[in-house]
Design a protein around this motif. Structure first.
Motif, PDB file in Angstrom:
ATOM      1  N   VAL A  48      41.487  43.027  27.527  1.00 49.67           N
ATOM      2  CA  VAL A  48      41.013  41.687  27.891  1.00 49.67           C
ATOM      3  C   VAL A  48      41.518  41.308  29.283  1.00 49.67           C
ATOM      4  CG1 VAL A  48      41.228  39.235  27.312  1.00 49.67           C
ATOM      5  CG2 VAL A  48      40.702  40.898  25.525  1.00 49.67           C
ATOM      6  N   LEU A  49      42.778  41.587  29.577  1.00 44.11           N
ATOM      7  CA  LEU A  49      43.316  41.292  30.906  1.00 44.11           C
ATOM      8  C   LEU A  49      42.604  42.093  31.992  1.00 44.11           C
ATOM      9  CD1 LEU A  49      47.149  40.930  30.399  1.00 44.11           C
ATOM     10  CD2 LEU A  49      45.577  39.217  31.253  1.00 44.11           C
ATOM     11  N   ALA A  50      42.269  43.338  31.703  1.00 46.66           N
ATOM     12  CA  ALA A  50      41.539  44.146  32.680  1.00 46.66           C
ATOM     13  C   ALA A  50      40.165  43.555  32.948  1.00 46.66           C
ATOM     14  CB  ALA A  50      41.400  45.580  32.180  1.00 46.66           C
ATOM     15  N   PHE A  51      39.488  43.106  31.901  1.00 46.30           N
ATOM     16  CA  PHE A  51      38.173  42.483  32.074  1.00 46.30           C
ATOM     17  C   PHE A  51      38.276  41.187  32.865  1.00 46.30           C
ATOM     18  CE2 PHE A  51      34.858  39.569  30.519  1.00 46.30           C
ATOM     19  CZ  PHE A  51      33.745  40.249  30.986  1.00 46.30           C
ATOM     20  N   LEU A  52      39.257  40.360  32.542  1.00 48.08           N
ATOM     21  CA  LEU A  52      39.433  39.100  33.274  1.00 48.08           C
ATOM     22  C   LEU A  52      39.805  39.344  34.728  1.00 48.08           C
ATOM     23  CD1 LEU A  52      41.260  36.905  30.632  1.00 48.08           C
ATOM     24  CD2 LEU A  52      38.899  36.701  31.408  1.00 48.08           C
ATOM     25  N   GLY A  53      40.643  40.332  34.980  1.00 48.83           N
ATOM     26  CA  GLY A  53      41.002  40.662  36.359  1.00 48.83           C
ATOM     27  C   GLY A  53      39.804  41.130  37.157  1.00 48.83           C
ATOM     28  N   PHE A  54      38.959  41.960  36.543  1.00 48.05           N
ATOM     29  CA  PHE A  54      37.763  42.450  37.229  1.00 48.05           C
ATOM     30  C   PHE A  54      36.793  41.313  37.522  1.00 48.05           C
ATOM     31  CE2 PHE A  54      33.342  43.894  36.861  1.00 48.05           C
ATOM     32  CZ  PHE A  54      33.284  44.703  37.981  1.00 48.05           C
ATOM     33  N   THR A  55      36.502  40.495  36.535  1.00 49.51           N
ATOM     34  CA  THR A  55      35.545  39.398  36.760  1.00 49.51           C
ATOM     35  C   THR A  55      36.107  38.377  37.748  1.00 49.51           C
ATOM     36  OG1 THR A  55      36.355  38.282  34.774  1.00 49.51           O
ATOM     37  CG2 THR A  55      34.384  39.638  34.544  1.00 49.51           C
ATOM     38  N   GLY A  56      37.401  38.150  37.714  1.00 48.85           N
ATOM     39  CA  GLY A  56      37.999  37.244  38.683  1.00 48.85           C
ATOM     40  C   GLY A  56      37.893  37.779  40.097  1.00 48.85           C
ATOM     41  N   SER A  57      38.114  39.067  40.265  1.00 49.21           N
ATOM     42  CA  SER A  57      38.002  39.686  41.593  1.00 49.21           C
ATOM     43  C   SER A  57      36.574  39.621  42.110  1.00 49.21           C
ATOM     44  CB  SER A  57      38.458  41.140  41.544  1.00 49.21           C
ATOM     45  OG  SER A  57      39.798  41.207  41.204  1.00 49.21           O
ATOM     46  N   VAL A  58      35.619  39.901  41.243  1.00 52.08           N
ATOM     47  CA  VAL A  58      34.217  39.832  41.652  1.00 52.08           C
ATOM     48  C   VAL A  58      33.835  38.407  42.017  1.00 52.08           C
ATOM     49  CG1 VAL A  58      31.845  40.111  40.831  1.00 52.08           C
ATOM     50  CG2 VAL A  58      33.523  41.885  40.396  1.00 52.08           C
ATOM     51  N   GLY A  59      34.286  37.445  41.228  1.00 52.09           N
ATOM     52  CA  GLY A  59      33.983  36.046  41.528  1.00 52.09           C
ATOM     53  C   GLY A  59      34.574  35.595  42.846  1.00 52.09           C
ATOM     54  N   ILE A  60      35.803  35.961  43.103  1.00 49.86           N
ATOM     55  CA  ILE A  60      36.441  35.584  44.371  1.00 49.86           C
ATOM     56  C   ILE A  60      35.746  36.267  45.542  1.00 49.86           C
ATOM     57  CG2 ILE A  60      38.568  35.829  45.709  1.00 49.86           C
ATOM     58  CD1 ILE A  60      40.087  35.297  43.107  1.00 49.86           C
ATOM     59  N   ALA A  61      35.379  37.533  45.367  1.00 50.35           N
ATOM     60  CA  ALA A  61      34.693  38.257  46.445  1.00 50.35           C
ATOM     61  C   ALA A  61      33.341  37.609  46.755  1.00 50.35           C
ATOM     62  CB  ALA A  61      34.503  39.719  46.065  1.00 50.35           C
ATOM     63  N   ARG A  62      32.625  37.201  45.725  1.00 47.59           N
ATOM     64  CA  ARG A  62      31.332  36.531  45.960  1.00 47.59           C
ATOM     65  C   ARG A  62      31.527  35.181  46.650  1.00 47.59           C
ATOM     66  NH1 ARG A  62      26.559  38.161  43.365  1.00 47.59           N
ATOM     67  NH2 ARG A  62      25.933  35.972  43.383  1.00 47.59           N
ATOM     68  N   PHE A  63      32.566  34.449  46.239  1.00 50.19           N
ATOM     69  CA  PHE A  63      32.849  33.161  46.868  1.00 50.19           C
ATOM     70  C   PHE A  63      33.182  33.340  48.342  1.00 50.19           C
ATOM     71  CE2 PHE A  63      36.204  30.161  48.148  1.00 50.19           C
ATOM     72  CZ  PHE A  63      35.452  28.994  48.130  1.00 50.19           C
ATOM     73  N   ILE A  64      34.005  34.319  48.661  1.00 55.64           N
ATOM     74  CA  ILE A  64      34.387  34.561  50.053  1.00 55.64           C
ATOM     75  C   ILE A  64      33.188  35.051  50.849  1.00 55.64           C
ATOM     76  CG2 ILE A  64      35.810  36.018  51.543  1.00 55.64           C
ATOM     77  CD1 ILE A  64      38.024  35.749  49.445  1.00 55.64           C
TER      78      ILE A  64
END
Length: 105
Positions: A72-88
């Motif tokens: 679950v932490l790996a999934f949350l870390g991945f989706t968080g990274s993708v979300g931040i990358a899209r925002f930036i």
């Protein structure tokens, strides 16, 4: 205790100490990071370090109970990274300017 079991425990404790040291350095990067991208990458590494720490704990206790939480932490870390990358990426995108000749259409 047998020698291999003692060696395993020593190596796992050493791994835990290195993970804690890396966590302290990552928190320093989150606090000082000169850019938003540095902070985002540090938070991604922080998620990976949490997963590694939970893995060390699971190996020390010889319990597989922690594996779903690591997933679950790996999934949350991945989706968080993708979300931040899209925002930036959206934030840093240059504004669209009309090309010459398209203003009159």
């Amino acid at each position: 205790m047998s020698a291999p079991r003692t060696l395993d425990q020593v190596l796992l404790v050493a791994a835990a100490v290195m993970i804690l040291l890396a966590g302290a350095l990552v928190l320093f990067r989150v606090w000082r990071g000169p850019s938003m991208l540095d902070r985002a990458m540090a938070l991604d590494v922080c998620a990976a370090l949490m997963i590694a720490g939970i893995g060390v704990r699971a190996a020390l206790t010889r319990d597989s109970y922690y594996f779903p939480s690591m997933l679950v932490l790996a999934f949350l870390g991945f989706t968080g990274s993708v979300g931040i990358a899209r925002f930036i990426a959206v934030r840093d995108r240059a504004p669209d300017r009309p090309r010459s000749g398209e203003e009159n259409r």
